[in-house]
Write an enzyme that holds these catalytic residues in place. Sequence first.
Site, PDB file in Angstrom:
ATOM      1  N   ARG A 221       0.841  -1.212   0.000  1.00 11.70           N
ATOM      2  CA  ARG A 221       0.000   0.000   0.000  1.00 11.70           C
ATOM      3  C   ARG A 221       0.869   1.251   0.000  1.00 11.70           C
ATOM      4  NH1 ARG A 221      -3.059  -2.465   4.654  1.00 11.70           N
ATOM      5  NH2 ARG A 221      -4.809  -3.607   3.752  1.00 11.70           N
ATOM      6  N   GLU A 364      -2.565 -10.955  18.516  1.00 10.91           N
ATOM      7  CA  GLU A 364      -3.960 -10.547  18.331  1.00 10.91           C
ATOM      8  C   GLU A 364      -4.922 -11.655  18.766  1.00 10.91           C
ATOM      9  OE1 GLU A 364      -4.414  -7.943  14.540  1.00 10.91           O
ATOM     10  OE2 GLU A 364      -2.486  -8.953  14.370  1.00 10.91           O
TER      11      GLU A 364
END
Length: 380
Positions: A221, A364
């Site tokens: 990105r 996570e």
Amino acid sequence: MNQVLVLNSGSSSIKYQLIDMDDRTRLAVGIIERIGEASGSVADHAAGMEVVLAELEGKLDRAQLAAVGHRVVHGGDRFRGPTLVDDEVCDTISKLIPLAPLHNPANLTLIEAARAAFPDTPQVAVFDTAFHQTLPEHAYTYAVPQSWREDLGVRRYGFHGTSHQYVSRRAAAMLGRRPEEVNMIVLHLGNGASVCAIREGKSIDTSMGMTPLEGLIMGTRSGDLDPAVSAYIARQTGRTAEEIDLTLNKESGLLALAGSNDLRDIDAAAAKGNEPARLALDAYCYRIRKYIGAYLAALGRVDALAFTAGVGENSATVRAGALAGLDHLGIAVSPKRNAQHSKEERYISPYWAETAVLVVPTDEEIEIADQALEVLGRAG
Ligand code: ADP
């Protein structure tokens, strides 16, 4: 009964972990990749969930399963914390699909499949955006027309919230303080990457925006860009908005600058004098440094900086490069400590530095499992 199944689906993958929360051991860990791609054997996320269930056969005992925890990418401004799933919650996640067209449908498919597979087990949704719902209005507002903001939901939401929250809690513990006592900057540098400014345990700003495209240079990105570039490319090349969006998300970043989105390749090439790799590394580190400067100003006092995720945990080059020249602000890495490879939580700042610089491996899945049990009123 104290096991949690954590399901984390990306646009083309499903990661799962079955965790025994009594001793935090992983009873099963797996990943299904290339879902819906020509090179993969799994057609869609529903089929992927079948594979997960087959792999869990013999390992998962339903009687021991306290909850299924789902990572959901976009909670918009509707979800501020982990949420027990019911029909209404699914409906709201579905309404948020326009904000995350690749991720939320995959997350929903998994929730529905898990509800069908485990009808008697509570399902909890943990949102990537939730931790950032504490951003003040002046930080999440984009200066665009009112109808965009109010009717179309155009604002900063931020992502990687589960990771930022987990790492900030661990970092506070390393400092021997409670999260509410600490100001810090968390740098989550993985394939996707974002920075978060945390004041007294709460996110007050973050570099990803309405979508994960904004902010740092990432694997594929672009990160921050003059918004006029999209219109310019459309006019010059005839590309559609969809195509440009895809290029900025999947074909930009380190990949566009250096031909690889893996920091290991780029580090090695730069060390051999490869010019595009050196530029990619310099631009990558400079962008991080700019955000650190911005968040130092936003926070005023900063007790710690914490690096996490694939690049943050492993790349001494990036950690040193990102903090280069900040000595006068009391921020630095000790070359010796920074160079040490380890999977442990650790300090990498020198003794004299006022601000602690930490490496905190993210987790996570354990955070999702903890939050799932928290919603059910049970301690992990
Ligand atoms: P994701 O965002 O997909 O969860 P990770 O947090 O696992 O990704 O980060 C993946 C990236 O971490 C890889 O693309 C690679 O650039 C980087 N990485 C992993 N190991 C190392 C290493 N030893 N040195 C430098 N970079 C590394």
